[in-house]
Scaffold this motif. Sequence first.
Motif, PDB file in Angstrom:
ATOM      1  N   GLN A 132       0.826  -1.207   0.000  1.00  0.00           N
ATOM      2  CA  GLN A 132       0.000   0.000   0.000  1.00  0.00           C
ATOM      3  C   GLN A 132       0.858   1.254   0.000  1.00  0.00           C
ATOM      4  N   SER A 133       0.347   2.270  -0.687  1.00  0.00           N
ATOM      5  CA  SER A 133       0.996   3.569  -0.786  1.00  0.00           C
ATOM      6  C   SER A 133      -0.081   4.628  -0.675  1.00  0.00           C
ATOM      7  N   MET A 134       0.232   5.735  -0.026  1.00  0.00           N
ATOM      8  CA  MET A 134      -0.772   6.770   0.171  1.00  0.00           C
ATOM      9  C   MET A 134      -0.178   8.163   0.004  1.00  0.00           C
ATOM     10  N   GLY A 135      -0.957   9.045  -0.613  1.00  0.00           N
ATOM     11  CA  GLY A 135      -0.552  10.431  -0.756  1.00  0.00           C
ATOM     12  C   GLY A 135      -0.852  11.214   0.508  1.00  0.00           C
ATOM     13  N   ARG A 136      -0.565  12.496   0.454  1.00  0.00           N
ATOM     14  CA  ARG A 136      -0.804  13.350   1.602  1.00  0.00           C
ATOM     15  C   ARG A 136      -2.285  13.666   1.767  1.00  0.00           C
ATOM     16  N   VAL A 137      -2.672  14.010   2.946  1.00  0.00           N
ATOM     17  CA  VAL A 137      -4.060  14.374   3.231  1.00  0.00           C
ATOM     18  C   VAL A 137      -4.417  15.659   2.489  1.00  0.00           C
ATOM     19  N   GLY A 138      -5.524  15.646   1.766  1.00  0.00           N
ATOM     20  CA  GLY A 138      -6.021  16.845   1.113  1.00  0.00           C
ATOM     21  C   GLY A 138      -5.333  17.223  -0.175  1.00  0.00           C
ATOM     22  N   SER A 139      -4.458  16.362  -0.707  1.00  0.00           N
ATOM     23  CA  SER A 139      -3.756  16.677  -1.951  1.00  0.00           C
ATOM     24  C   SER A 139      -4.229  15.771  -3.077  1.00  0.00           C
ATOM     25  N   CYS A 140      -5.098  16.292  -3.941  1.00  0.00           N
ATOM     26  CA  CYS A 140      -5.616  15.491  -5.056  1.00  0.00           C
ATOM     27  C   CYS A 140      -4.510  15.198  -6.069  1.00  0.00           C
ATOM     28  N   PHE A 141      -3.483  16.043  -6.105  1.00  0.00           N
ATOM     29  CA  PHE A 141      -2.394  15.842  -7.064  1.00  0.00           C
ATOM     30  C   PHE A 141      -1.576  14.594  -6.744  1.00  0.00           C
ATOM     31  N   ASP A 142      -1.590  14.152  -5.487  1.00  0.00           N
ATOM     32  CA  ASP A 142      -0.849  12.961  -5.108  1.00  0.00           C
ATOM     33  C   ASP A 142      -1.500  11.685  -5.637  1.00  0.00           C
ATOM     34  N   ASN A 143      -2.731  11.803  -6.107  1.00  0.00           N
ATOM     35  CA  ASN A 143      -3.413  10.656  -6.716  1.00  0.00           C
ATOM     36  C   ASN A 143      -4.095  11.105  -8.014  1.00  0.00           C
ATOM     37  N   ALA A 144      -3.367  11.882  -8.802  1.00  0.00           N
ATOM     38  CA  ALA A 144      -3.942  12.535  -9.979  1.00  0.00           C
ATOM     39  C   ALA A 144      -4.441  11.556 -11.027  1.00  0.00           C
ATOM     40  N   ALA A 145      -3.797  10.395 -11.167  1.00  0.00           N
ATOM     41  CA  ALA A 145      -4.223   9.441 -12.184  1.00  0.00           C
ATOM     42  C   ALA A 145      -5.602   8.872 -11.866  1.00  0.00           C
ATOM     43  N   ALA A 146      -5.857   8.602 -10.594  1.00  0.00           N
ATOM     44  CA  ALA A 146      -7.177   8.120 -10.194  1.00  0.00           C
ATOM     45  C   ALA A 146      -8.216   9.223 -10.359  1.00  0.00           C
ATOM     46  N   GLU A 147      -7.837  10.455 -10.018  1.00  0.00           N
ATOM     47  CA  GLU A 147      -8.747  11.588 -10.183  1.00  0.00           C
ATOM     48  C   GLU A 147      -9.069  11.825 -11.657  1.00  0.00           C
ATOM     49  N   ALA A 148      -8.084  11.608 -12.546  1.00  0.00           N
ATOM     50  CA  ALA A 148      -8.301  11.815 -13.974  1.00  0.00           C
ATOM     51  C   ALA A 148      -9.352  10.852 -14.514  1.00  0.00           C
ATOM     52  N   PHE A 149      -9.357   9.627 -14.011  1.00  0.00           N
ATOM     53  CA  PHE A 149     -10.381   8.666 -14.424  1.00  0.00           C
ATOM     54  C   PHE A 149     -11.767   9.170 -14.064  1.00  0.00           C
ATOM     55  N   PHE A 150     -11.921   9.671 -12.833  1.00  0.00           N
ATOM     56  CA  PHE A 150     -13.228  10.165 -12.412  1.00  0.00           C
ATOM     57  C   PHE A 150     -13.641  11.416 -13.184  1.00  0.00           C
ATOM     58  N   SER A 151     -12.694  12.231 -13.573  1.00  0.00           N
ATOM     59  CA  SER A 151     -13.018  13.400 -14.396  1.00  0.00           C
ATOM     60  C   SER A 151     -13.584  12.961 -15.743  1.00  0.00           C
ATOM     61  N   SER A 152     -12.997  11.924 -16.321  1.00  0.00           N
ATOM     62  CA  SER A 152     -13.506  11.386 -17.586  1.00  0.00           C
ATOM     63  C   SER A 152     -14.897  10.797 -17.396  1.00  0.00           C
ATOM     64  N   LEU A 153     -15.079  10.080 -16.311  1.00  0.00           N
ATOM     65  CA  LEU A 153     -16.390   9.496 -16.019  1.00  0.00           C
ATOM     66  C   LEU A 153     -17.436  10.583 -15.854  1.00  0.00           C
ATOM     67  N   GLU A 154     -17.110  11.632 -15.139  1.00  0.00           N
ATOM     68  CA  GLU A 154     -18.047  12.723 -14.897  1.00  0.00           C
ATOM     69  C   GLU A 154     -18.437  13.417 -16.207  1.00  0.00           C
ATOM     70  N   TRP A 155     -17.441  13.678 -17.048  1.00  0.00           N
ATOM     71  CA  TRP A 155     -17.705  14.411 -18.286  1.00  0.00           C
ATOM     72  C   TRP A 155     -18.416  13.552 -19.328  1.00  0.00           C
ATOM     73  N   GLU A 156     -17.990  12.296 -19.474  1.00  0.00           N
ATOM     74  CA  GLU A 156     -18.491  11.455 -20.548  1.00  0.00           C
ATOM     75  C   GLU A 156     -19.735  10.658 -20.192  1.00  0.00           C
ATOM     76  N   VAL A 157     -19.997  10.485 -18.898  1.00  0.00           N
ATOM     77  CA  VAL A 157     -21.148   9.669 -18.498  1.00  0.00           C
ATOM     78  C   VAL A 157     -22.105  10.420 -17.574  1.00  0.00           C
ATOM     79  N   LEU A 158     -21.608  10.868 -16.435  1.00  0.00           N
ATOM     80  CA  LEU A 158     -22.509  11.435 -15.429  1.00  0.00           C
ATOM     81  C   LEU A 158     -23.174  12.715 -15.896  1.00  0.00           C
ATOM     82  N   SER A 159     -22.466  13.547 -16.664  1.00  0.00           N
ATOM     83  CA  SER A 159     -23.046  14.807 -17.113  1.00  0.00           C
ATOM     84  C   SER A 159     -24.033  14.616 -18.267  1.00  0.00           C
ATOM     85  N   ARG A 160     -24.079  13.422 -18.831  1.00  0.00           N
ATOM     86  CA  ARG A 160     -24.953  13.169 -19.981  1.00  0.00           C
ATOM     87  C   ARG A 160     -26.155  12.308 -19.630  1.00  0.00           C
ATOM     88  N   ASN A 161     -26.210  11.850 -18.387  1.00  0.00           N
ATOM     89  CA  ASN A 161     -27.275  10.924 -17.999  1.00  0.00           C
ATOM     90  C   ASN A 161     -27.941  11.349 -16.698  1.00  0.00           C
TER      91      ASN A 161
END
Length: 210
Positions: A132-161
């Motif tokens: 296990q590995s963990m980023g700092r508390v409150g820093s979205c940049f420490d897990n940016a790749a996971a956040e990027a997936f959710f941004s794609s999901l939000e734009w391509e799916v959640l905002s259209r349905n």
Amino acid sequence: MARRIKRRNGLTKQDKTAPKFPDLVKRDFTAAAPNLKWVGDMTEIPTECGQKLYLATVIDLYSRRLLGAAMGLHPDAELACAAITMAVAARGGRQAIWRDEESERVIFHTDRGSTYTAKAFTTLCRTVGIRQSMGRVGSCFDNAAAEAFFSSLEWEVLSRNQFRDTFHAQAVVIDWCYTFYNHQRRHSAADGLSPVNYEIRESKTKPEAA
């Protein structure tokens, strides 16, 4: 009409008494081979009936392939365990990802939420051979790749349905995850290919990872 992005509420609740894990990724969201570095997180998906659905993910940084996408009604350790279990199965089971040397075992990087420090989850990771590995508390940049997936999901799916209920949401989101995202959606990190096509191409040109 412009699509509205449904911003997810923060799900990270830290347990200050739980064991701490170092940041083994340090914002380097690349991997030279499969099963070296995975990332994951959770998000909520609203529905018109008022009930929320939660999605826990596991993504391999090598190809950006979504290995685990577990969905449930509670953003807890059980859901996180389900996502890791799916990811391990997708890679061929524990025997396929296990490394005798602990320093060579697959890294799973997340935030410091209590979901990922819960005993059930940390025990599962040790059992299947995941560090296990963990980023700092409150820093979205420490897990940016996971956040990027959710941004794609939000734009391509959640905002259209608009989802009637959790069953409707689950059907649409899972179809996007495994049919479109993994097999069709192109990624710059995967040399302009979909995650699955990238892995297929690379497996033909490189020796299989030990």
